[in-house]
Scaffold this active site. Structure first.
Site, PDB file in Angstrom:
ATOM      1  CD  GLU A  55       0.566  48.757  33.109  1.00  0.00           C
ATOM      2  OE1 GLU A  55       0.465  48.151  32.027  1.00  0.00           O
ATOM      3  OE2 GLU A  55       0.702  50.005  33.193  1.00  0.00           O
ATOM      4  CG  MET A 166     -27.242  85.920  12.361  1.00  0.00           C
ATOM      5  SD  MET A 166     -28.759  84.925  12.323  1.00  0.00           S
ATOM      6  CE  MET A 166     -29.853  86.003  11.394  1.00  0.00           C
TER       7      MET A 166
END
Length: 371
Positions: A55, A166
């Site tokens: 603002e 893995m």
């Protein structure tokens, strides 16, 4: 109550607020547009905590033309004095005639008081315009103010067969560079990144925001804010020389057991060590989130292995699950997507709801939320 022109102006205010997606933390992202006689006379957004709010930027740009104008703001103007003065007072002093807010401020220090102060000054007020879009812009701030915990986002990279690494722990790289760049944006908007010591030991990540890997036209690399890096390490196994400790920004190691020698080594390397109660074989996640709330963390990104991610899911402590799925198969011996206990029946399943599905480079990004 609202016209098409009102909606256009609020959409512009939301666009301005998004400019500060990566910079305002711990404050909310807010945009403001001032319109007089159908013409935009000022606009602005709140870029960083401690600097002027949206603002005030818009009022400075409008000058005397703010008198009699309508202010479109994405969040109710503040009514309290923090690092800056109340924006509600600034709007009153500028002589605006009308204020339209997308949503009320969830901060208990405001919570309707800003709009009430404007109304008491004779200014026409309204709220609720494009409210859902405004809420989506600040999920972490809203969560911190209403639930006293951050908005928790789990990020996982996986293969099509739902594997994240893995059997050896090797996981670099399942997904492509476009997905990894997208993760940079998730980190950049986050207050903190949480990981486990297992991931730190296996992958030696830094969990930093690397400015060269994500594009933003509104500010340069000097505006990049590094999220707090949090390592959950019950027995303090984190080596002091790993990148996540030594990289720019602040690293917090959460331990469940005392080990003075290891703690001294980590603190000498620049890390902060904090002890929280253990829960089972890990750290009490509820206590952790309370600590992050105390540190004003809005959005938290959980980047970790299957065990810790599964713990967040099991305890219902996640708000969003993002899976980057690569067009690859890692096989049945590879590590699973989440470390969840075996379920005996379909009634025990963790129900999710689709939020978004899109391509990111050659990978899919799946966004889901709890159902």
């Amino acid at each position: 109550m609202f016209t098409d022109f009102d909606r256009q102006m609020m959409a512009r205010a939301l666009q301005l607020a998004r400019r500060a997606l990566y910079t305002t933390d711990p404050n909310p992202r807010v945009g403001c547009v001032l319109v007089r006689d159908g013409v935009v006379v000022g606009e602005g957004c709140h870029y960083r905590a401690g600097e002027p709010h949206a603002e005030r930027h818009a009022l400075a740009a409008a000058g005397e033309q703010a008198r009699g104008a309508t202010a479109y703001v994405t969040l109710e103007p503040c009514s309290h004095t923090g690092r800056t003065g109340p924006c509600a007072d600034a709007l009153v002093e500028a002589g605006v005639a009308r204020v339209v807010a997308a949503m009320e401020d969830p901060n208990p220090r405001v919570a309707g008081q800003g709009l009430q102060r404007l109304a008491d000054a004779g200014i026409e007020t309204a709220s609720g315009l494009l409210e859902a879009e405004a809420q989506a812009l600040n999920p972490g701030f809203i969560s911190r103010m209403t639930r006293q915990r951050p908005f928790n986002r789990i990020k996982i990279a996986a293969s099509v067969d739902g594997r994240t690494a893995m059997a050896s722990g090797e996981s670099q790289w399942i997904t492509g560079p476009a997905a990894r760049e997208d993760v940079q944006r998730l980190r950049a908007r986050s207050s903190a990144v949480i990981t486990g010591v297992g991931t730190v030991l296996a992958d030696r990540p830094s969990y930093t925001v690397r400015a060269e890997q994500w594009a933003c036209a509104d500010y340069g690399s000097d505006w990049v804010r590094q999220p707090l890096r949090v390592i959950l390490d019950r027995t303090l196994k984190t080596p002091p020389d790993v990148p996540v400790v030594s990289a720019p920004g602040h690293c917090l190691v959460i331990a469940g057991e005392q080990h003075r020698g290891r703690q001294n080594a980590l603190e000498s390397a620049g890390a902060e060590v904090m002890h929280l109660p253990a829960s089972g074989s890990g750290i009490d996640l509820q206590q952790l989130l309370r600590e992050l709330h105390r540190r004003e963390c809005n959005e938290v990104l959980v980047e970790c292995g299957a065990t810790l991610a599964g713990a967040f899911v099991r305890e219902g402590l996640f708000d969003e699950l993002i899976v980057y799925m690569a067009p690859a198969l890692l096989g049945s011996s590879a590590r699973p997507l989440l470390g969840l206990p075996q379920l005996a029946s379909m009634s025990e399943k963790v129900a999710l709801r689709w939020q978004d599905v899109r391509m990111v480079g050659n990978d899919l990004r799946l966004t889901l939320v709890p159902a």
